[in-house]
Design a protein around this motif. Structure first.
Motif, PDB file in Angstrom:
ATOM      1  N   HIS A   1       0.854  -1.187   0.000  1.00 29.94           N
ATOM      2  CA  HIS A   1       0.000   0.000   0.000  1.00 29.94           C
ATOM      3  C   HIS A   1       0.892   1.240   0.000  1.00 29.94           C
ATOM      4  N   LEU A   2       0.480   2.250  -0.740  1.00 36.62           N
ATOM      5  CA  LEU A   2       1.145   3.549  -0.721  1.00 36.62           C
ATOM      6  C   LEU A   2       0.103   4.606  -0.397  1.00 36.62           C
ATOM      7  N   HIS A   3       0.405   5.448   0.573  1.00 39.83           N
ATOM      8  CA  HIS A   3      -0.416   6.612   0.901  1.00 39.83           C
ATOM      9  C   HIS A   3       0.294   7.817   0.306  1.00 39.83           C
ATOM     10  N   LEU A   4      -0.345   8.414  -0.696  1.00 39.84           N
ATOM     11  CA  LEU A   4       0.237   9.523  -1.441  1.00 39.84           C
ATOM     12  C   LEU A   4      -0.323  10.835  -0.904  1.00 39.84           C
ATOM     13  N   PHE A   5       0.544  11.627  -0.317  1.00 36.18           N
ATOM     14  CA  PHE A   5       0.177  12.941   0.213  1.00 36.18           C
ATOM     15  C   PHE A   5       0.695  14.009  -0.738  1.00 36.18           C
TER      16      PHE A   5
ATOM     17  N   GLY B   1     -16.434  -0.426  -5.258  1.00 32.50           N
ATOM     18  CA  GLY B   1     -17.113   0.859  -5.150  1.00 32.50           C
ATOM     19  C   GLY B   1     -16.708   1.731  -3.973  1.00 32.50           C
ATOM     20  N   LYS B   2     -15.743   1.301  -3.179  1.00 33.68           N
ATOM     21  CA  LYS B   2     -15.328   2.097  -2.010  1.00 33.68           C
ATOM     22  C   LYS B   2     -14.050   2.878  -2.315  1.00 33.68           C
ATOM     23  N   TRP B   3     -13.852   3.946  -1.547  1.00 34.31           N
ATOM     24  CA  TRP B   3     -12.614   4.729  -1.624  1.00 34.31           C
ATOM     25  C   TRP B   3     -11.549   4.001  -0.818  1.00 34.31           C
ATOM     26  N   ASP B   4     -10.328   3.986  -1.357  1.00 31.66           N
ATOM     27  CA  ASP B   4      -9.275   3.147  -0.794  1.00 31.66           C
ATOM     28  C   ASP B   4      -7.934   3.874  -0.794  1.00 31.66           C
ATOM     29  N   THR B   5      -6.983   3.220  -0.189  1.00 30.85           N
ATOM     30  CA  THR B   5      -5.598   3.658  -0.161  1.00 30.85           C
ATOM     31  C   THR B   5      -5.176   4.173  -1.540  1.00 30.85           C
ATOM     32  N   SER B   6      -4.309   5.155  -1.575  1.00 27.18           N
ATOM     33  CA  SER B   6      -3.857   5.752  -2.838  1.00 27.18           C
ATOM     34  C   SER B   6      -3.526   4.699  -3.879  1.00 27.18           C
ATOM     35  N   CYS B   7      -2.763   3.716  -3.465  1.00 24.54           N
ATOM     36  CA  CYS B   7      -2.353   2.652  -4.368  1.00 24.54           C
ATOM     37  C   CYS B   7      -2.183   1.387  -3.549  1.00 24.54           C
ATOM     38  N   GLY B   8      -2.653   0.300  -4.077  1.00 23.72           N
ATOM     39  CA  GLY B   8      -2.493  -0.962  -3.375  1.00 23.72           C
ATOM     40  C   GLY B   8      -2.594  -2.118  -4.333  1.00 23.72           C
ATOM     41  N   GLY B   9      -1.869  -3.163  -4.013  1.00 23.85           N
ATOM     42  CA  GLY B   9      -1.944  -4.340  -4.865  1.00 23.85           C
ATOM     43  C   GLY B   9      -1.191  -5.500  -4.273  1.00 23.85           C
ATOM     44  N   HIS B  10      -1.470  -6.642  -4.815  1.00 25.69           N
ATOM     45  CA  HIS B  10      -0.823  -7.867  -4.366  1.00 25.69           C
ATOM     46  C   HIS B  10       0.604  -7.952  -4.875  1.00 25.69           C
ATOM     47  N   ILE B  11       1.428  -8.591  -4.096  1.00 28.67           N
ATOM     48  CA  ILE B  11       2.780  -8.909  -4.529  1.00 28.67           C
ATOM     49  C   ILE B  11       2.682 -10.220  -5.305  1.00 28.67           C
TER      50      ILE B  11
ATOM     51  N   VAL C   1       2.294   1.340  -8.340  1.00 26.69           N
ATOM     52  CA  VAL C   1       2.197   2.801  -8.430  1.00 26.69           C
ATOM     53  C   VAL C   1       2.243   3.242  -9.890  1.00 26.69           C
ATOM     54  N   ARG C   2       3.097   2.594 -10.680  1.00 27.49           N
ATOM     55  CA  ARG C   2       3.159   2.913 -12.118  1.00 27.49           C
ATOM     56  C   ARG C   2       1.845   2.534 -12.809  1.00 27.49           C
ATOM     57  N   GLU C   3       1.329   1.323 -12.534  1.00 29.34           N
ATOM     58  CA  GLU C   3       0.109   0.845 -13.190  1.00 29.34           C
ATOM     59  C   GLU C   3      -1.128   1.641 -12.778  1.00 29.34           C
TER      60      GLU C   3
ATOM     61  N   ILE D   1       2.790   6.975 -11.914  1.00 28.75           N
ATOM     62  CA  ILE D   1       3.923   7.651 -11.269  1.00 28.75           C
ATOM     63  C   ILE D   1       5.130   6.723 -11.248  1.00 28.75           C
ATOM     64  N   THR D   2       6.266   7.243 -11.702  1.00 29.74           N
ATOM     65  CA  THR D   2       7.502   6.442 -11.674  1.00 29.74           C
ATOM     66  C   THR D   2       8.584   7.077 -10.815  1.00 29.74           C
TER      67      THR D   2
END
Length: 167
Positions: free
Chosen positions: A39-43, A63-73, A87-89, A93-94
């Motif tokens: 998970h990434l929290h982008l401020f 349909g819910k609002w979620d963490t800036s970016c998140g995904g499975h490894i 984050v790129r997908e 952002i790179t």
């Protein structure tokens, strides 16, 4: 569109040691086998947090609002590789400098995840992936506080917000 149920994830212990592999479908079928996510929290520099809107086709928390970016490894991928890929997908952002906030175990009725939490400050453009998200926007802390506990956000986001960012 829908998630690929045959996608392979690592099975891990609470320290992140890899014990085997599991498919996405099995990881989300209620078996509660621990698998890792990032998970990434982008401020932005104003202190607002970017949140993504989960599409209705997602198998978890649609349909819910979620963490800036998140995904499975993915199986065979490191935490850092997964974070950069997600984050790129999802946000386009790179060039960002993540700060490791630690990890914790999150358990819902359908799954159990080892969540690696990161944060960063970023003032560039965010381009949400239309095939992965239903958009996103920056939220003020005041707006987040007003909506906590009302079913607007995912439980993951509310948990992390309270644990890592609430003053």
């Amino acid at each position: 569109m829908r998630d690929n149920p045959t996608e392979k994830f690592p099975i891990v212990d609470e320290n992140g040691n890899i014990l085997g592999e599991i498919t996405r479908g099995h990881a989300h079928d209620g078996c509660k086998i621990l698998h890792p996510v990032v998970h990434l929290h982008l401020f932005n520099s104003k202190g607002e947090i970017f949140l993504q809107k989960r599409p209705l086709w997602k198998d978890i928390q649609p349909g819910k609002w979620d963490t800036s970016c998140g995904g499975h490894i993915d199986f065979g991928e490191s935490v850092e590789q997964a974070l950069k890929r997600e984050v790129r997908e999802e946000l386009g952002i790179t060039d960002f400098q993540p700060i490791d906030m630690g990890h914790y175990v999150f358990e819902s009725q359908r799954e159990k995840e080892l969540v690696y939490v990161h944060r960063c400050v970023y003032d560039g453009e965010v381009h949400t992936a239309k095939e992965e998200l239903d958009g996103g926007r920056f939220w003020s802390i005041e707006d987040i506080e007003k909506q906590l506990g009302k079913g607007v956000f995912t439980p993951n986001f509310e948990n992390e917000y309270r644990k890592f960012f609430r003053k």
